[in-house]
Design a protein around this motif. Structure first.
Motif, PDB file in Angstrom:
ATOM      1  N   GLY A 100       0.810  -1.204   0.000  1.00 57.84           N
ATOM      2  CA  GLY A 100       0.000   0.000   0.000  1.00 57.84           C
ATOM      3  C   GLY A 100       0.847   1.259   0.000  1.00 57.84           C
ATOM      4  N   PRO A 101       0.254   2.411  -0.344  1.00 56.63           N
ATOM      5  CA  PRO A 101       1.016   3.665  -0.398  1.00 56.63           C
ATOM      6  C   PRO A 101       1.480   4.112   0.980  1.00 56.63           C
ATOM      7  CG  PRO A 101      -1.330   4.073  -0.706  1.00 56.63           C
ATOM      8  CD  PRO A 101      -1.159   2.582  -0.723  1.00 56.63           C
ATOM      9  N   LYS A 102       2.697   4.610   1.024  1.00 58.63           N
ATOM     10  CA  LYS A 102       3.255   5.107   2.287  1.00 58.63           C
ATOM     11  C   LYS A 102       2.719   6.487   2.609  1.00 58.63           C
ATOM     12  CE  LYS A 102       7.693   5.383   4.712  1.00 58.63           C
ATOM     13  NZ  LYS A 102       9.153   5.172   4.589  1.00 58.63           N
ATOM     14  N   THR A 103       2.514   7.291   1.567  1.00 62.96           N
ATOM     15  CA  THR A 103       1.966   8.632   1.715  1.00 62.96           C
ATOM     16  C   THR A 103       0.894   8.832   0.653  1.00 62.96           C
ATOM     17  OG1 THR A 103       3.553   9.656   0.192  1.00 62.96           O
ATOM     18  CG2 THR A 103       4.209   9.488   2.521  1.00 62.96           C
ATOM     19  N   PRO A 104      -0.020   9.787   0.836  1.00 62.42           N
ATOM     20  CA  PRO A 104      -1.049  10.036  -0.184  1.00 62.42           C
ATOM     21  C   PRO A 104      -0.478  10.355  -1.561  1.00 62.42           C
ATOM     22  CG  PRO A 104      -1.642  11.117   1.869  1.00 62.42           C
ATOM     23  CD  PRO A 104      -0.243  10.592   2.061  1.00 62.42           C
ATOM     24  N   SER A 105       0.705  10.960  -1.607  1.00 61.93           N
ATOM     25  CA  SER A 105       1.302  11.325  -2.890  1.00 61.93           C
ATOM     26  C   SER A 105       1.676  10.101  -3.724  1.00 61.93           C
ATOM     27  CB  SER A 105       2.541  12.194  -2.672  1.00 61.93           C
ATOM     28  OG  SER A 105       3.545  11.463  -1.988  1.00 61.93           O
TER      29      SER A 105
END
Length: 312
Positions: A41-46
């Motif tokens: 999954g993504p670590k940050t929204p970016s």
């Protein structure tokens, strides 16, 4: 021969992921091989969009016996993801081939790996096998297609469930180990850089599954099998990866010759190759040149352009 499943770990690099999978799909035996793909999954929204791009591509993957995609809701990080994913698959299979999303394989990679896993399944002193070989000067006249070292590889590697289950991921005897200079010397048979990496891991300055796997090799006086000619190379040294910078130091020419592999079951450590191997890890790399960043990925992917159109 029962073919080992592939376990592939992906994150947020759609171009690298596509190239890795297209190369694997072109392998001899891919159509008879099961592939399990873990998408972190993504670590940050970016990073959400690039993770979505990877997952969109993964859902289109075919050409294997079956494709299973495991999408993580949260970011586990590479070390935790590899440990959990490989443990899960090896609870179901006696052996597995493990890949990350920046490995380009030749068509004979799976053939070599499956023969190696079959040949050395009964050798408890061999903890892992890999399809990668560093750009080392293998002595002229060396008779075998593989050699042994005390250092594992995290690039296109394989292992067996009974070996994997012996790894102490907490390195619970680290304090005792640090009081034993002879033990530290045995670990260093795999390279002088292993002890500093292990210290950093236990100090919380590094998050690596592979240094702990190296430590397990030392603990069990075990070996890793490498091909004399590499069946894969890494395209992650272009500045895109979380754990890799920019370098051409590890670039190799692929072994593309289609053939049967006859690996010697009683293969032993070759002292000349071991000395060559260990010298590499006693030297400070000098080829990490930032100006290579723009050209490295394009050059690497260009070599497999016949298999996948990912560069316009």
């Amino acid at each position: 021969m029962t073919l080992a499943p592939i376990v592939l770990f992906t994150y947020n690099r759609p171009i690298h992921t596509r190239a890795t999978i297209e190369a694997l799909r072109a392998n001899i035996g891919a159509e008879d091989t099961v592939i399990h793909i873990y998408s972190d999954g993504p670590k940050t929204p970016s990073q959400s969009d690039s993770v979505r791009q990877v997952r969109s591509y993964l859902r289109s993957v075919d050409g294997f016996r079956s494709v299973a995609i495991i999408e993580r809701e949260r970011n586990m990080g590479l070390a935790a993801s590899v440990i959990a994913g490989v443990t899960e698959i090896l609870s179901l299979h006696p052996a597995a081939i493990v890949m990350e999303d920046d490995m380009i394989t030749s068509r004979i990679f799976l053939s070599f790996m499956n023969v190696a896993l079959q040949t050395y399944a009964g050798r408890s002193d061999i903890f892992s096998v890999t399809g990668y070989n560093y750009p080392l000067p293998i002595p002229r006249g060396y008779p075998d297609e593989a050699y042994l070292s005390y250092r594992s590889s995290s690039w296109g590697w394989g292992t067996w469930s009974d070996r994997w289950s012996k790894v102490d991921w907490k390195v619970s005897d680290f304090s005792e180990f640090m009081q034993d200079s002879a033990a530290q010397a045995r670990l260093a048979r795999g390279g002088a850089d292993l002890l500093p990496m292990l210290r950093n891991q236990l100090a919380g300055k590094l998050d690596s599954w592979s240094i702990r796997f190296d430590y397990a090799h030392y603990k069990h006086d075990a070996l890793c099998l490498h091909p004399t000619h590499s069946k894969l190379y890494n395209i992650g040294f272009d500045g895109s990866g979380v754990h890799c910078g920019v370098s051409a130091e590890y670039d190799v020419e692929l072994d593309e010759e289609e053939r049967s592999f006859n690996l010697r079951p009683d293969l032993q450590i070759d002292p000349v190759i071991l000395e060559i191997f260990n010298k590499r890890f006693c030297q400070v790399a000098t080829s990490d040149v930032p100006s290579q960043a723009k050209s490295f990925l394009k050059r690497a992917l260009g070599r497999i352009g016949r298999m996948v159109r990912v560069i316009q």
